[in-house]
Enzyme design. Structure first.
Site, PDB file in Angstrom:
ATOM      1  N   TYR A 198       0.533  -1.077   0.227  1.00  0.00           N
ATOM      2  CA  TYR A 198       0.218   0.051   0.023  1.00  0.00           C
ATOM      3  C   TYR A 198       1.090   0.988   0.308  1.00  0.00           C
ATOM      4  CZ  TYR A 198       1.306   0.608   5.130  1.00  0.00           C
ATOM      5  OH  TYR A 198       2.122   0.370   6.345  1.00  0.00           O
ATOM      6  N   CYS A 199       0.276   2.643  -0.314  1.00  0.00           N
ATOM      7  CA  CYS A 199       0.632   4.023  -0.266  1.00  0.00           C
ATOM      8  C   CYS A 199      -0.100   4.976  -0.392  1.00  0.00           C
ATOM      9  CB  CYS A 199       1.582   3.610  -1.689  1.00  0.00           C
ATOM     10  SG  CYS A 199       0.598   3.881  -3.179  1.00  0.00           S
ATOM     11  N   THR A 200       0.768   6.143   0.368  1.00  0.00           N
ATOM     12  CA  THR A 200      -0.882   6.867   0.183  1.00  0.00           C
ATOM     13  C   THR A 200      -2.114   7.342  -0.800  1.00  0.00           C
ATOM     14  OG1 THR A 200       0.872   8.442   0.229  1.00  0.00           O
ATOM     15  CG2 THR A 200      -0.989   9.439   0.663  1.00  0.00           C
TER      16      THR A 200
END
Ligand SMILES: [Zn+2]
Ligand SMILES: [Zn+2]
Length: 356
Positions: A198-200
């Site tokens: 996951y990321c922003t």
């Protein structure tokens, strides 16, 4: 025709205050083939400037990455404009959880080689062979599976204030640095485990997932729309929230609170705190975590040296900025020897139990 921002941040802030309009903070990205990014950039600037849009937008041959704020009354016109561009039709817009009319104070549309500095040679692998996109509900199920390795694709200063329970948070300053480190640390699990990332807002995982598949990982998943969209979905569908703390964002707000947990510490005194500031000494500008009482005591500086610098006449400070004077010898975000209480990132070793 005006193609560049002309107002200072202060002038813009005053205009926003005087207008008294609500603004919406939004982000989106799209990989697409853009033949002439320069022309596209100018087209966006002229149209968005007319709508009062502010923000930071990157345009490249490979697509667009946009973080911006739109006056609420102009939102429909903004959406119609996006829909008039074939590859942006019906694009998912990530709407910020915590709204702030002052999230952006300038409109900057920049042409770059890539929309994310990933350091990858895209010709060497199939960038369209991505991981499986999962929404919040499926993501929650996946990360509870003991066969899952959860990896945070962001940088150390982002995961320091918030991350998903059980995630590995690599100690990296840049995205490009993280790819080989993760591959190396996880090489024994390429076939046996689910690699969930996951990321922003999802953009970093778009290419990272294809890269890891290319490197032999069999079961690769990515959180659709990133933490921003996850936060929206758990609210809308009343799902359990597995994210602790704040989601770091790249605008004046610095972070959006997703859970009440404060997982970081003031870098100067060690009390629980997750508010990032930039050192008030412009020639330093270090990004670090500072509590209100240290902020007052240190006048928002990272060190005593910086505090001395900001007492100097402004002309002298400007002269320093032109040179390479850098009192705390800081060259990287959020790292400096003077900061005693920075949290250690969660590495594979420290989280050994999640792997066997
Ligand atoms: Zn403090
Ligand atoms: Zn400083």
């Amino acid at each position: 025709m005006q193609l560049y921002n002309k107002l200072s941040a202060e002038e813009r802030a005053k205009l926003i205050r005087d207008a008294g309009e609500e603004r919406l903070t939004i982000s989106f990205y799209q990989y697409a083939h853009i033949g002439n990014p320069e022309i596209f950039r100018n087209y966006l600037f002229v149209n968005w400037d007319a709508l009062g849009v502010l923000g930071r937008i990157y345009v490249a041959n490979e697509g667009i990455n946009a973080q911006l704020s739109v006056p609420a009354p102009n939102f429909n016109a903004f959406k119609e404009f996006l829909d008039s561009i074939p590859f942006l039709q019906n694009i998912r817009l990530n709407i910020a959880v915590e709204q702030d009319n002052f999230s952006f104070l300038k409109l900057k549309v920049k042409v770059r080689i890539k929309i994310v500095a990933d350091g990858l040679n895209d010709a060497t692998f199939d960038v369209t062979n991505k991981g499986v996109h999962v929404g919040a509900a499926d993501f929650n199920k996946l990360i509870e599976d003991e066969n899952t390795i959860l990896v945070d694709m962001r940088n150390h200063y982002e995961s320091e204030i918030g991350y998903f329970e059980g995630a590995i948070t690599p100690d990296v300053d840049t995205f490009r640095e993280s790819l080989p480190i993760i591959e190396n640390d996880l090489q024994d699990y390429k076939e046996s485990k689910n690699l969930v990332m996951y990321c922003t807002g999802g953009i970093r995982c778009e290419k990272a997932s294809a890269y890891f598949k290319h490197k032999g990982f069999k079961n690769v998943y990515q959180l659709e729309g990133g933490i921003i969209e996850y936060a929206r979905q758990i609210k809308e569908h009343n799902l359990p929230n597995k994210f602790l703390g704040k989601n770091f964002v790249f605008d004046e707000r610095r972070g959006e609170r997703i859970s009440e947990h404060v997982i970081a510490k003031c870098h100067q005194c060690g009390v629980p705190c997750d508010v990032h500031v930039n050192c008030a000494n412009e020639s330093c500008h270090l990004l670090f975590i500072q509590c209100d009482s240290c902020k007052e005591k240190m006048q928002q500086c990272c060190s005593n040296e910086c505090k001395e610098v900001i007492q100097l006449p402004i002309e002298e400070q400007r002269a320093m900025r032109k040179g390479v004077y850098n009192p705390s010898k800081v060259f990287k975000k959020g790292r400096s020897e003077v900061l005693k209480y920075k949290n250690e990132p969660l590495s594979l070793n420290s989280k050994g139990s999640i792997i066997e």
